[in-house]
Write an enzyme that holds these catalytic residues in place. Sequence first.
Site, mmCIF file in Angstrom:
data_model
loop_
_atom_site.group_PDB
_atom_site.id
_atom_site.type_symbol
_atom_site.label_atom_id
_atom_site.label_comp_id
_atom_site.label_asym_id
_atom_site.label_seq_id
_atom_site.Cartn_x
_atom_site.Cartn_y
_atom_site.Cartn_z
ATOM 1 N N ASP A 181 -69.827 -36.777 77.748
ATOM 2 C CA ASP A 181 -70.163 -36.402 76.378
ATOM 3 C C ASP A 181 -71.621 -36.790 76.241
ATOM 4 O OD1 ASP A 181 -70.713 -36.261 73.704
ATOM 5 O OD2 ASP A 181 -68.751 -36.962 73.067
ATOM 6 N N HIS A 182 -72.516 -35.793 76.347
ATOM 7 C CA HIS A 182 -73.942 -36.139 76.496
ATOM 8 C C HIS A 182 -74.473 -36.930 75.305
ATOM 9 C CE1 HIS A 182 -74.560 -32.541 74.040
ATOM 10 N NE2 HIS A 182 -75.717 -33.062 73.737
ATOM 11 N N HIS A 244 -68.350 -35.414 70.130
ATOM 12 C CA HIS A 244 -69.559 -36.188 69.790
ATOM 13 C C HIS A 244 -69.379 -37.056 68.544
ATOM 14 C CE1 HIS A 244 -71.115 -33.459 72.656
ATOM 15 N NE2 HIS A 244 -71.367 -32.465 71.834
#
Length: 495
Positions: A181-182, A244
């Site tokens: 999950d960047h 996110h």
Amino acid sequence: IKPKPTVFMIFGGTGDLAERKLIPALYNLFLAEYMPKEFKIVGLGRTAYQDDSFREVLLEGVNKHSRSGKAEKDKWAEFAEHISYLKADVHNEKDYEKMEKIIETCDASWSEPSVIIHYLAVTPQFFPIIAKNLAKMKLANDINRTRIVVEKPFGHDLESAKELNHLLKNIFHESQIYRIDHYLGKETVQNMLAFRFANALFEPIWNRNYIEHVQISVTEDIGVEDRGGYYNTSGALRDMVQNHILQVLCLVAMEPPVNFDAEEIRNRKVDVLRAMRKFGSEEIRHNTVRGQYSEGWVEGEKVVGYREEKDVDPDSNTETFAALKFFIDNWRWQNVPFYVRTGKRIHQKSSIISIQFKDVPHLIFPSKSTESWQQNRLIISIQPEMSIRLQVQAKRPGLDMILNPVDMVFNYDGTYSTDTPEAYETLLLDAMKGDQTLFMRGDQVETAWELLMPVLESWESKKSISFPNYSADSWGPETAEALIAKDGFHWFTLP
Ligand code: NAD
């Protein structure tokens, strides 16, 4: 500490993610001397390339997208020597044998056995077939050597996420699975941990006794661009909230971990998700809002509505905006609302966490002193500005006692002269080192899906919503303002 010798197998090596994010990130790690001396990047794709022509394409991507600007000729040449291309189809078992050969060749000439990272930068429909074919490779079940990085989206709903977890866990140990999950790699997001747990100042007030409400707002000014086909099967809740936003919420709300161990931190985060109040029909009616953008004007240019976007169904009921009010049923957060919102074609692009503290218990100042009164607020701006600001009341200079809110600001640009690494740099380095702290564990992903399933199901079953309901370049549907205004608050926006 430098990572061990590493072979990166990038499935989807010719794709957009590889070009815009992965290769520029690895190149910047190389420039900053974080890459091991011995490493190999193998791009896998269906297009026919030679190593040289593939490197040319990647160089163009680096020149366009790297934070360090255009690549320096010599440095790039040095880096590019580590890159090769393998024309491969994910379905073809023979191609996996070729991958095995590449690993064997590396191992034969390198100083120690390599770590192998299979990076799945392809459409999720290929995740199962790739995992199954990898399982047949010799090193798949070597916990110490082989890792698999899985891009988002991780599942389309709870059932598919469970299926994917089941499949991956049959082949790999959880410690080999890196669900990316960047957002968790972003500097400001990581700083949540430092800020909360490296300062004595905040913990005593970080609870329901002092905090009135929390907001997490992730807004984008762009529309769906060329991702209409994908987005139409996803929507804002799946694309942003399930992953996110809930991950960021966990960092705000988690209990102090005992140490910085990946399992410890991920345990504390999953505790938050487990404590979140379930959505019944009442909560869905009162605490959720969805929206879809219509046409409008952005900076003097006409833009189309969501239903007119390329590859989007003209009757689509997919939401491009979602706002929700969450509660966390535990001692720390009982009855403190957590408002989250996200949307596309919103007036301002920004990702902000705003923590509003309760008012002072008694006001000693005359009313004319406090006309611009603002309760204390802590604002963590994730992007585009990277800052943490504490809003406090102060006396305005002058002969009268007039109070106004001022910001104590920690701004990254003003404080540090070094460039901040991109999220993918942090995460790729962690994957090489074997640190899973910033990656999602299987149970985290499932618990997040579980929480949102009633909302997704309700929205999908009630298609009578009158979309579109907000115009491009606005702040989303009016009902989103009402969601928070009925509790006496407003969405916070940076000036
Ligand atoms: P893309 O369509 O640009 O690239 C797809 C890649 O898959 C290409 O390299 C193509 O050659 C390869 N491919 C397709 N069929 C194949 C087959 N049968 N065998 C082998 N390779 C095959 O996609 P993308 O935008 O790079 O996204 C890849 C993944 O990353 C998706 O899961 C996406 O959701 C995720 N993701 C992308 C971004 C982004 O910024 N692009 C951001 C976050 C997550």
